[in-house]
Design a protein around this motif. Sequence first.
Motif, PDB file in Angstrom:
ATOM      1  N   LEU A 128     112.455 111.071  75.024  1.00  0.00           N
ATOM      2  CA  LEU A 128     113.165 110.809  75.798  1.00  0.00           C
ATOM      3  C   LEU A 128     112.676 109.512  76.669  1.00  0.00           C
ATOM      4  O   LEU A 128     113.928 108.650  76.225  1.00  0.00           O
ATOM      5  N   ALA A 129     111.868 109.369  76.082  1.00  0.00           N
ATOM      6  CA  ALA A 129     110.890 107.996  76.296  1.00  0.00           C
ATOM      7  C   ALA A 129     111.158 106.994  75.498  1.00  0.00           C
ATOM      8  O   ALA A 129     112.170 106.120  75.517  1.00  0.00           O
ATOM      9  N   MET A 130     111.636 107.546  74.287  1.00  0.00           N
ATOM     10  CA  MET A 130     112.383 106.467  73.142  1.00  0.00           C
ATOM     11  C   MET A 130     113.784 106.158  73.319  1.00  0.00           C
ATOM     12  O   MET A 130     114.535 105.111  73.046  1.00  0.00           O
ATOM     13  N   VAL A 131     114.561 106.898  74.103  1.00  0.00           N
ATOM     14  CA  VAL A 131     115.729 106.873  74.136  1.00  0.00           C
ATOM     15  C   VAL A 131     116.194 105.930  75.435  1.00  0.00           C
ATOM     16  O   VAL A 131     116.756 105.160  75.544  1.00  0.00           O
ATOM     17  N   TYR A 132     115.105 105.703  76.191  1.00  0.00           N
ATOM     18  CA  TYR A 132     115.191 105.117  77.153  1.00  0.00           C
ATOM     19  C   TYR A 132     114.343 103.635  77.430  1.00  0.00           C
ATOM     20  O   TYR A 132     114.844 102.465  77.975  1.00  0.00           O
ATOM     21  N   VAL A 133     113.630 103.017  76.392  1.00  0.00           N
ATOM     22  CA  VAL A 133     112.815 102.450  75.832  1.00  0.00           C
ATOM     23  C   VAL A 133     113.876 100.939  75.947  1.00  0.00           C
ATOM     24  O   VAL A 133     113.457 100.082  76.323  1.00  0.00           O
ATOM     25  N   VAL A 134     115.195 101.081  75.737  1.00  0.00           N
ATOM     26  CA  VAL A 134     116.435 100.546  75.268  1.00  0.00           C
ATOM     27  C   VAL A 134     116.924  99.735  77.107  1.00  0.00           C
ATOM     28  O   VAL A 134     116.854  98.255  77.022  1.00  0.00           O
ATOM     29  N   ILE A 135     116.009 100.161  77.931  1.00  0.00           N
ATOM     30  CA  ILE A 135     116.466  99.578  79.126  1.00  0.00           C
ATOM     31  C   ILE A 135     115.723  98.516  79.337  1.00  0.00           C
ATOM     32  O   ILE A 135     116.166  96.967  79.515  1.00  0.00           O
ATOM     33  N   PRO A 136     114.731  98.598  79.496  1.00  0.00           N
ATOM     34  CA  PRO A 136     113.336  97.838  79.712  1.00  0.00           C
ATOM     35  C   PRO A 136     113.769  96.541  78.519  1.00  0.00           C
ATOM     36  O   PRO A 136     114.007  95.449  79.013  1.00  0.00           O
ATOM     37  N   LEU A 137     114.278  96.697  77.172  1.00  0.00           N
ATOM     38  CA  LEU A 137     114.154  95.520  75.841  1.00  0.00           C
ATOM     39  C   LEU A 137     115.372  95.034  76.449  1.00  0.00           C
ATOM     40  O   LEU A 137     115.182  93.672  76.128  1.00  0.00           O
ATOM     41  N   SER A 138     117.229  94.958  76.869  1.00  0.00           N
ATOM     42  CA  SER A 138     117.613  94.956  76.708  1.00  0.00           C
ATOM     43  C   SER A 138     117.711  93.955  78.977  1.00  0.00           C
ATOM     44  O   SER A 138     118.178  93.224  77.953  1.00  0.00           O
ATOM     45  N   GLY A 139     116.790  94.526  79.374  1.00  0.00           N
ATOM     46  CA  GLY A 139     116.045  93.410  80.494  1.00  0.00           C
ATOM     47  C   GLY A 139     115.699  91.670  80.266  1.00  0.00           C
ATOM     48  O   GLY A 139     115.912  91.220  80.225  1.00  0.00           O
ATOM     49  N   LEU A 140     114.386  92.430  78.867  1.00  0.00           N
ATOM     50  CA  LEU A 140     113.953  90.763  78.932  1.00  0.00           C
ATOM     51  C   LEU A 140     114.614  89.802  77.507  1.00  0.00           C
ATOM     52  O   LEU A 140     114.494  88.899  77.283  1.00  0.00           O
ATOM     53  N   ILE A 141     115.778  91.153  76.834  1.00  0.00           N
ATOM     54  CA  ILE A 141     116.062  90.022  75.599  1.00  0.00           C
ATOM     55  C   ILE A 141     117.342  89.488  77.254  1.00  0.00           C
ATOM     56  O   ILE A 141     117.588  88.701  76.664  1.00  0.00           O
ATOM     57  N   ILE A 142     118.197  89.729  78.266  1.00  0.00           N
ATOM     58  CA  ILE A 142     118.939  89.049  78.912  1.00  0.00           C
ATOM     59  C   ILE A 142     117.775  88.124  79.818  1.00  0.00           C
ATOM     60  O   ILE A 142     118.611  87.166  79.962  1.00  0.00           O
ATOM     61  N   ILE A 143     116.792  88.815  80.137  1.00  0.00           N
ATOM     62  CA  ILE A 143     115.802  87.546  81.456  1.00  0.00           C
ATOM     63  C   ILE A 143     115.326  86.376  79.853  1.00  0.00           C
ATOM     64  O   ILE A 143     115.987  85.429  80.774  1.00  0.00           O
ATOM     65  N   PHE A 144     115.676  86.360  77.900  1.00  0.00           N
ATOM     66  CA  PHE A 144     115.358  85.374  77.937  1.00  0.00           C
ATOM     67  C   PHE A 144     117.034  84.617  77.430  1.00  0.00           C
ATOM     68  O   PHE A 144     116.435  82.869  77.800  1.00  0.00           O
ATOM     69  N   TYR A 145     118.031  84.892  77.139  1.00  0.00           N
ATOM     70  CA  TYR A 145     119.196  84.305  77.087  1.00  0.00           C
ATOM     71  C   TYR A 145     119.207  83.706  78.782  1.00  0.00           C
ATOM     72  O   TYR A 145     119.384  82.048  78.342  1.00  0.00           O
ATOM     73  N   LYS A 146     119.162  84.042  79.848  1.00  0.00           N
ATOM     74  CA  LYS A 146     119.193  83.433  80.908  1.00  0.00           C
ATOM     75  C   LYS A 146     118.079  81.873  81.191  1.00  0.00           C
ATOM     76  O   LYS A 146     119.287  81.401  81.258  1.00  0.00           O
ATOM     77  N   ILE A 147     116.868  82.555  81.072  1.00  0.00           N
ATOM     78  CA  ILE A 147     116.427  81.361  80.615  1.00  0.00           C
ATOM     79  C   ILE A 147     116.687  80.486  80.448  1.00  0.00           C
ATOM     80  O   ILE A 147     116.774  79.211  80.510  1.00  0.00           O
ATOM     81  N   HIS A 148     116.868  80.448  78.697  1.00  0.00           N
ATOM     82  CA  HIS A 148     117.141  79.312  77.660  1.00  0.00           C
ATOM     83  C   HIS A 148     118.684  78.613  78.109  1.00  0.00           C
ATOM     84  O   HIS A 148     119.120  77.408  78.035  1.00  0.00           O
ATOM     85  N   ASP A 149     119.695  79.470  78.670  1.00  0.00           N
ATOM     86  CA  ASP A 149     121.217  78.909  79.229  1.00  0.00           C
ATOM     87  C   ASP A 149     120.109  77.639  79.887  1.00  0.00           C
ATOM     88  O   ASP A 149     120.963  76.868  81.119  1.00  0.00           O
ATOM     89  N   MET A 150     119.171  78.708  81.293  1.00  0.00           N
ATOM     90  CA  MET A 150     118.722  77.346  82.689  1.00  0.00           C
ATOM     91  C   MET A 150     118.301  76.110  81.929  1.00  0.00           C
ATOM     92  O   MET A 150     118.386  74.983  82.124  1.00  0.00           O
ATOM     93  N   LEU A 151     117.838  76.132  81.189  1.00  0.00           N
ATOM     94  CA  LEU A 151     116.854  75.139  80.250  1.00  0.00           C
ATOM     95  C   LEU A 151     118.211  74.122  79.747  1.00  0.00           C
ATOM     96  O   LEU A 151     117.716  73.116  79.109  1.00  0.00           O
ATOM     97  N   LYS A 152     119.009  75.035  79.283  1.00  0.00           N
ATOM     98  CA  LYS A 152     120.230  73.868  79.057  1.00  0.00           C
ATOM     99  C   LYS A 152     120.531  73.201  79.213  1.00  0.00           C
ATOM    100  O   LYS A 152     121.007  71.819  79.579  1.00  0.00           O
TER     101      LYS A 152
END
Length: 153
Positions: A128-152
């Motif tokens: 089940l850890a493999m199923v739930y790993v998408v949660i922190p992965l998506s969190g990191l992706i969203i953080i990347f996008y939002k930091i990128h947007d703030m820098l723009k």
Amino acid sequence: MMGFRKSLDKFLDGTLVLIMAVMVLNVLWQVFSRYILGSPSSFTDELARYLMIWLGILGAAFVAGKNGHVAINVLAKRTNANNQRIMKRIVRGFIILFCLFAMVVGGLRLVYVTYVLEQYSPALGLPLAMVYVVIPLSGLIIIFYKIHDMLKL
């Protein structure tokens, strides 16, 4: 940085299409095996559930990258451009904090606990850890996008 963002967008786009295609084939197989063969497949329900989790959470990250999420902008429309920019930074900051603590930290704890307890899905036998790993992965992706947007801004 812009090239990485485009590559990430393309990767997420392809991944989401692939997940959706596998989900469709999975459900078609379930219907076929149940009604035509008379013997329902034992794993399709569980696989569809896990694919839906991945589709929803990765889809949320993709939409966050496209700034296509639901927004209430009544207050922002009533202010000048400088205040709108400030409000956008504040909102993105709160999104980053939420994703960091709820999705990344909380998601990693969930992955760790399910890994340590050796929890497996009943039909597929997946950790089940493999199923739930998408949660922190998506969190990191969203953080990347939002930091990128703030820098723009």
